[in-house]
Design an enzyme around this catalytic site. Structure first.
Site, mmCIF file in Angstrom:
data_model
loop_
_atom_site.group_PDB
_atom_site.id
_atom_site.type_symbol
_atom_site.label_atom_id
_atom_site.label_comp_id
_atom_site.label_asym_id
_atom_site.label_seq_id
_atom_site.Cartn_x
_atom_site.Cartn_y
_atom_site.Cartn_z
ATOM 1 N N GLY A 138 72.879 40.847 69.488
ATOM 2 C CA GLY A 138 72.921 41.781 68.363
ATOM 3 C C GLY A 138 72.073 43.019 68.596
ATOM 4 N NE ARG A 201 76.040 38.048 67.789
ATOM 5 C CZ ARG A 201 74.725 37.999 67.762
ATOM 6 N NH1 ARG A 201 74.076 37.296 68.680
ATOM 7 N NH2 ARG A 201 74.041 38.645 66.848
ATOM 8 N N GLY A 226 68.032 38.276 73.243
ATOM 9 C CA GLY A 226 67.315 37.217 72.559
ATOM 10 C C GLY A 226 67.238 35.932 73.357
ATOM 11 C CB THR A 229 70.190 37.340 76.066
ATOM 12 O OG1 THR A 229 71.154 37.722 75.086
ATOM 13 C CG2 THR A 229 70.271 38.280 77.252
ATOM 14 C CG ASP A 257 66.018 37.171 62.971
ATOM 15 O OD1 ASP A 257 66.171 38.191 62.277
ATOM 16 O OD2 ASP A 257 66.920 36.338 63.172
ATOM 17 C CG MET A 300 68.746 41.327 59.319
ATOM 18 S SD MET A 300 69.154 42.160 60.863
ATOM 19 C CE MET A 300 70.394 41.069 61.527
ATOM 20 N NE ARG A 302 71.833 33.149 63.366
ATOM 21 C CZ ARG A 302 73.071 33.068 62.888
ATOM 22 N NH1 ARG A 302 73.638 34.151 62.383
ATOM 23 N NH2 ARG A 302 73.730 31.930 62.916
ATOM 24 C CB ILE A 415 67.238 46.522 58.583
ATOM 25 C CG1 ILE A 415 66.812 46.803 57.137
ATOM 26 C CG2 ILE A 415 66.052 46.068 59.420
ATOM 27 C CD1 ILE A 415 66.245 45.603 56.415
#
Length: 530
Positions: A138, A201, A226, A229, A257, A300, A302, A415
């Site tokens: 993302g 992704r 992230g 990845t 996050d 945000m 998750r 954001i």
């Protein structure tokens, strides 16, 4: 370390006499297939070096681990005019960064990581480097800044003139052409959000990706993304090593996050918290301007509620913060709906901040929803903001004498799409420079990030083995509860269970450091790779 103006003495390759033989037990298949090396085999081989008082260095791989006779060259930085006023050219090769900065008097020294920074000798000549940069997953504020500083750092500090970008994430290695990157082409990209290279992704095919690296002669690859990845980057490193390629695989951790373990903070997080303030302020204005006004803001997060938590603390206008780590319930005594009703009676308005991953079990149960995943393997989330807003409206419909006005604001994609702020721009610059210093020094199979304020080289497995989460039995979450004056929505039994889990986790870490239930039976005598 070397003083300016003093000719640097030759430095030997990283010491290996304390390490066990790292000869690859998975020889290449006849067809060069990645299947000859089972996924994760190399990731499980921890390169540990022990010392006195329980000191454990979790080192990162080096090209000389499997290519022992590589030549070294003087670091070009010693001739760079920009560094002529620097008192010391290079990081001491023995410098390490401790994972835990606060310890008890009788505690072991614990886990350390290799300090990031330029080394006196490098393993690549400037004209032999072919570097590639890819962004995956993302969007996040600061991606373009990292790209820019990797390119400019390679050009300006090391004289590298062959840098390409991989378009569209991992699948771009084998499905798209590369894009040449120069200081001129990336000059202004840090002023934009998103990533100029594009992203996606999934699409990870190890064999095809490493085939591309071989075919194009790429010997430094910088992978920005992230935890998913970085897991992919770890597998790429394993295959590069299996094939015996002189190619440094470097990860730069990215998650808005802030849920990557070990590191202090992920880039883009400061920008996200700052941008979230605008949405919270708008919700507060709307709520304050209406009779029994309620502003609901979804942010945000998750699996980790750091953005919601820090935005709540920064705002001071929030009456309730809901995060994935802290369960809540709606109905009954002590539930969220009862609290909302009480706060409206007391103040006449309220603002609720909810992280996107909060309350997912409640929503799934009420909707009989079956779990599904996206291309990266992430669980697809239901919209907790819309669900919660509707539940609040339904509750107050049963109370005609208690009318409410509810406004729902969802700024999540706004954001993450903005440009990075000043703090994140500086941070991204340091990340990029630390990454390329490590690659030039021959380190590979690592990610770079600050630990206790000092940038360090961290093995992939340390940042992919678990996610960083808000500890709701910690003081920071207590500060949130004090700021909002909300109930914790937890029973005494819930709190005790969480404390018990934390104690078990702490005991497990202590045992690892002291040698119990650990591959390293005596940290002071550790002399190998396990």
């Amino acid at each position: 370390m070397e003083a300016v103006g003093v000719a640097p003495a030759p430095v030997a390759a990283p010491e290996k006499k304390k390490l066990l033989d790292l000869k690859d037990p998975f020889p290449a298949a006849a067809n060069g297939s990645a299947k000859a090396s089972p996924a994760g085999k190399w990731a499980m081989k921890k390169k540990l070096v022990g010392g006195d008082a329980g000191y454990v260095l979790e080192d990162v791989p080096h090209l000389t681990d499997y290519m022992p006779h590589l030549p070294t060259y003087p670091n070009p930085l010693q001739d760079n005019p920009a560094y002529s006023v620097v008192k010391q050219y290079f990081v001491n090769p023995d410098d390490t960064v401790t994972q835990k900065i606060v310890v008890h008097k009788t505690s072991a020294r614990g886990t350390h990581f290799r300090r990031a920074g330029p080394r006196q000798r490098v393993y690549f000549q400037s004209d032999e480097v072919n570097a590639a940069i890819v962004t995956c997953g993302g969007l996040c504020p600061g991606l373009n800044t990292v790209i820019r500083e990797l390119v400019c750092g390679l050009y300006d500090m090391y004289g590298v003139t062959s840098v390409v970008g991989i378009e569209g994430g991992y699948k771009g290695f084998y499905s798209k052409n590369t894009v040449p990157l120069t200081p001129k082409s990336v000059n202004d990209i840090h002023k934009r959000g998103g990533t100029v290279l594009g992203t996606s992704r999934g699409g990870h095919d190890t064999a095809k990706i490493v085939d591309c690296l071989q075919d194009r002669g790429i010997n430094q690859v910088y992978i920005i993304g992230g935890d998913g990845t970085q897991k992919g980057a770890s597998v790429i490193y394993e295959e590069v090593r299996r094939r015996g390629l002189k190619c440094s695989v470097v990860g730069i951790p990215k998650t808005i996050d802030n849920d990557i373990a070990v590191i202090d903070k992920s880039f883009g997080f400061d920008t996200a918290v700052e941008e979230a303030q605008r949405a919270i302020n708008a919700a507060h204005v709307e709520a304050e301007s209406a009779e029994n006004g309620i502003g609901v803001v979804k942010l945000m997060g998750r699996n980790s509620g750091f953005i919601a938590m820090y935005a709540t603390l920064a705002s001071r206008d929030v009456d309730c913060c809901l995060i994935p780590e802290s369960p809540f319930y709606l109905e009954g005594k002590g539930g969220l709906l009862e609290f909302i009703e009480k706060r409206l009676k007391d103040n006449g308005h309220m603002v609720i901040v909810v992280a996107e991953g909060a309350g997912q079990d409640l929503i799934a149960k009420s909707m009989n929803f079956v779990d599904t995943q996206d291309a990266s393997g992430n669980k697809l989330l239901l919209d907790v903001g819309l669900w919660l807003s509707q539940k609040i409206k339904d509750h107050f419909k049963k109370k005609p004498s208690f009318p409410i006005t509810l406004k729902y604001i969802d700024p999540t994609y706004m954001i993450r799409a903005v440009r990075s702020n000043a703090s994140d721009n500086v941070y991204c610059t340091l990340l990029a420079h630390s990454a390329l210093h490590g690659a030039m020094a021959g380190y590979t199979g690592f990610t770079v990030a600050p630990v206790n304020g000092r940038h360090a080289y961290i093995p992939f497995y340390r940042i992919t083995e678990k996610q960083n989460k808000v500890v709701i039995t910690d003081r920071m979450w207590a500060r949130v509860l004090c700021s909002t004056n909300q109930p914790c929505f937890l029973s005494h039994e819930d709190v005790e269970n969480m404390k018990h889990d934390d104690d078990e986790h702490h005991l497990h870490n202590t045992q690892l450091l002291e040698g119990e239930s650990s591959p390293v039976k005596d940290a002071s005598k550790c002399n190998g790779t396990v």
